[in-house]
Every structure is written in C-alpha cells, then in structure tokens.
Design a protein around this motif. Sequence first.
Motif, short mmCIF file in Angstrom:
data_model
loop_
_atom_site.label_atom_id
_atom_site.label_comp_id
_atom_site.label_asym_id
_atom_site.label_seq_id
_atom_site.Cartn_x
_atom_site.Cartn_y
_atom_site.Cartn_z
N UNK A 66 -58.52 -17.28 23.48
CA UNK A 66 -58.07 -16.10 23.66
C UNK A 66 -56.88 -15.72 22.87
N UNK A 67 -56.35 -16.53 21.82
CA UNK A 67 -55.59 -16.26 20.97
C UNK A 67 -54.16 -15.46 21.60
N UNK A 68 -53.77 -16.32 22.37
CA UNK A 68 -52.37 -15.51 23.11
C UNK A 68 -51.14 -15.45 22.00
N UNK A 69 -50.57 -14.37 22.19
CA UNK A 69 -49.76 -13.92 21.10
C UNK A 69 -48.41 -13.24 21.87
N UNK A 108 -59.70 -10.64 27.29
CA UNK A 108 -60.27 -11.80 27.24
C UNK A 108 -60.52 -12.47 28.74
N UNK A 109 -61.40 -12.79 29.14
CA UNK A 109 -61.71 -13.62 30.52
C UNK A 109 -62.27 -14.89 30.20
N UNK A 110 -61.22 -15.93 30.26
CA UNK A 110 -61.71 -17.27 30.41
C UNK A 110 -61.86 -18.00 31.65
N UNK A 146 -54.38 -8.53 29.55
CA UNK A 146 -55.15 -9.08 28.00
C UNK A 146 -55.87 -10.27 28.22
N UNK A 147 -55.31 -11.18 29.19
CA UNK A 147 -55.87 -12.57 29.34
C UNK A 147 -55.94 -13.05 30.56
N UNK A 148 -57.30 -13.39 31.18
CA UNK A 148 -57.25 -14.07 32.46
C UNK A 148 -57.85 -15.58 32.63
N UNK A 149 -57.25 -16.33 33.00
CA UNK A 149 -57.65 -17.65 33.07
C UNK A 149 -57.93 -17.90 34.65
N UNK A 150 -59.23 -17.82 35.07
CA UNK A 150 -59.59 -17.98 36.57
C UNK A 150 -59.56 -19.40 36.99
N UNK A 172 -64.92 -1.64 27.63
CA UNK A 172 -63.74 -2.24 27.50
C UNK A 172 -63.55 -3.02 26.16
N UNK A 173 -64.77 -3.28 25.59
CA UNK A 173 -64.65 -4.32 24.10
C UNK A 173 -64.29 -5.73 24.68
N UNK A 174 -64.27 -6.03 25.84
CA UNK A 174 -63.74 -7.32 26.22
C UNK A 174 -64.64 -8.55 26.41
N UNK A 175 -64.19 -9.73 26.33
CA UNK A 175 -65.05 -10.91 26.22
C UNK A 175 -64.85 -11.78 27.36
N UNK A 176 -66.02 -12.68 27.44
CA UNK A 176 -66.06 -13.64 28.37
C UNK A 176 -66.42 -15.14 27.67
N UNK A 177 -65.20 -16.14 28.00
CA UNK A 177 -65.49 -17.30 27.31
C UNK A 177 -65.46 -18.40 28.49
N UNK A 178 -66.32 -19.37 28.32
CA UNK A 178 -66.32 -20.54 29.15
C UNK A 178 -65.41 -21.53 28.98
N UNK A 179 -64.49 -22.13 29.69
CA UNK A 179 -63.80 -23.04 29.38
C UNK A 179 -64.42 -24.46 29.95
N UNK A 180 -65.04 -25.18 29.04
CA UNK A 180 -65.71 -26.60 29.63
C UNK A 180 -64.75 -27.60 29.02
N UNK A 181 -64.52 -28.28 30.27
CA UNK A 181 -63.37 -29.29 30.06
C UNK A 181 -63.76 -30.52 28.87
N UNK A 182 -64.88 -30.51 28.51
CA UNK A 182 -65.27 -31.59 27.76
C UNK A 182 -65.39 -30.87 26.21
#
Length: 345
Positions: free
Chosen positions: A163-166, A288-290, A250-254, A309-319
């Motif tokens: 998500x490139x937090x800043x 960015x939705x993580x 701007x960023x969601x960590x669910x 919204x030009x938004x993105x979804x990324x999957x947070x894989x533990x591995x």
Amino acid sequence: MATAGRGVAARPGGSSRWVPRITMKALYCQQKSPGEEMTFVFQERENLPPTRDNDVKVQVRACALSWIDTKLLSEIKLEKELLPVGREISGVVLEVGRKVTFFQPDDEVVGILPLDSEESGLCEVVLVHEHYLVRKPEKVCWVEAAGTVRDGVRAYTALHYLSHVSPGKTVLVMDGGSPFGTIAIQLAQHRGAKVISTAYSLEDKQYLERLRLPVEGIRQPLVARVIDVSNGKIDVAESCLEETGGLGVDIVLDAGVKLYNAEDESASKSQLLPHKHDIITLLGVGGHWITTEKNLQLDPPDSHSLFLKGATVSFLNDEIWNLSNVQQGKYLYTHLRRYNGEIIE
C-alpha cells in the motif's frame, strides 16, 4: 532438551577420536486425515547433519508457536507425515558454513524457518539457511524477537510493499488490539499516517486509547479514533467517512470481512466483521484495500465501485516473504531495526 552419549569417529589414517553423540528432542505434529484433530509428538534425533555451505547452526533461545496451515501445505505439495512445530526462532550462532557471509559464531539472530523446513524450532539446535535469519537488535529480548517477528513482517509487507504508506495518508487498521494490529498501528504512525482502528471489545478499546508515542514528554495518542464495534451497532463506514470529512481512508488493513448477509453468518465473531461493501464504501479515491480474506469474492457492482475510485485490492499472504530469500531478509531487518528504536528513512 539434549543429552550426550558415547560416540566414536574415524580419523584419516586409521586412528579414531572420541566424538560426543548428542540426542535432542524436537516437537512435531501429525494429522492422519483432513479435518482430524492434530496430535503432537516429540521426536528424538542424534546429531545434526553436517553444516552445508550456506547453513547457520543456531542454538535456540526462544521459539514462537504459530498456526500450522495444513491446507496451504497441501495446496503447494508440502504435505508430510510429521510437520515441524515452531518456525519463529531467536538464538545464538554456533557455527556457519564456509560460504556464509552475513553471520559468524556468537552472533545473536532471529528468523523464520521456511515452509519446507524439516527442522522444528522447538529444539535445542537447528540448521537454517542464512537467508532466513537476521541479526537480533540488542534492545530486543529473545522472547520478544521470536514472538513479534511474524506479525512484524506481515505489517511491514502490508504497509510498505502493498500500500506504500506515506505521510498524510489515513490508515484504517481493523482489530487494532490484536498483535498484528498493534504493530501495524505503530508502523503506520511512524511513517506519518493518521490511524483509525476498530476494537472488538471494551478492553481492546481502552488499550488502543492508551497507546502513546514512545517519546518522553509527548502524550499524543497513536490512534486518532477508536471505533468500538463490539455491540454491533456502530457503522464503520459512516464513522470513517465522518473522521475523514467524507473523503474516505487511503489504506484499509482488514482482519477478515463478512462475505454474505448477516443471516448467513453463523459464528459470533463474524457478526463483528465489516461487510465487503462497507470497506469499498469507506475507501477514498486511489485507496488500497489489503485483505487477509483468501476467499474474497467481488461481484460486478463491487468491481465497478473500485474502478470508479481507482482503488486496488491486494491479498496479504502470510507466507509471501517465503517466495524471495532476498526480500525476506530485507523485511526482517527493517522491522527489527524499528522495534529496536532506530529511525528508518
């Protein structure tokens, strides 16, 4: 636990020298069929195999117990009769292979054993490839190093690589009272982001409200707003839009999402999770939705809303770090420097 016995090894030329035979116990789990309850067993082993060129022999001082994802191991064809238990370790280097460049004996290290490792971290001594280790900061104790490294790498991956937090960004951390959530809050705030968090209980709410910057004389809270969802009556999307003046975050960590209607959700904890539509609603333009929801399904209207919204979804894989030895070391090193109190540019 290790015990020494008798042993003899031959020397070149026919003579022999006495070599102690070390017997160690390591913990493994066994699952005979899918869905069956796991059983745990201690396996004895005599002496470690010879140290290979890139191996590091580590005397384990602390080991964390994390969830064993048998389904993932099955999907990537890493099923075994006995699965090693305990992958996050901290300890002291005893010996290094001849091609090891990052470590030397007596170094204090921390790392995560790879998915395909035959080694159990719950053992006195383990052999680890050097790419899976980093130096342990002096200010971090053995238990803290082993206990936080996994969630630290996850949070760092989510915020910095996905998500490139800043500075100036607004970050929503779901279930901020969890170990992962607490570390994510600190990393986001360290980067200059404004943090909003949800709490699943009154205790978590009070804990999050007490979090303060680790700087003497500064009493500014780490979390700008704590949303208590424990009673199921608070609208998370509405609260976030109110906090951001209608702009969205701007960023969601669910910490999981509700995929279906309320009547279809059986578990009580699932009732506290936000619906996927709520998360899309509270996302700002370019957000960015993580997500940690591996079975996330987006309907065409959901995808269209994200597109607008030009938004993105990324999957947070533990591995995910396991796929790149080089990046893994970078993740581990940076996270532990931050935990040690250093400033990271």
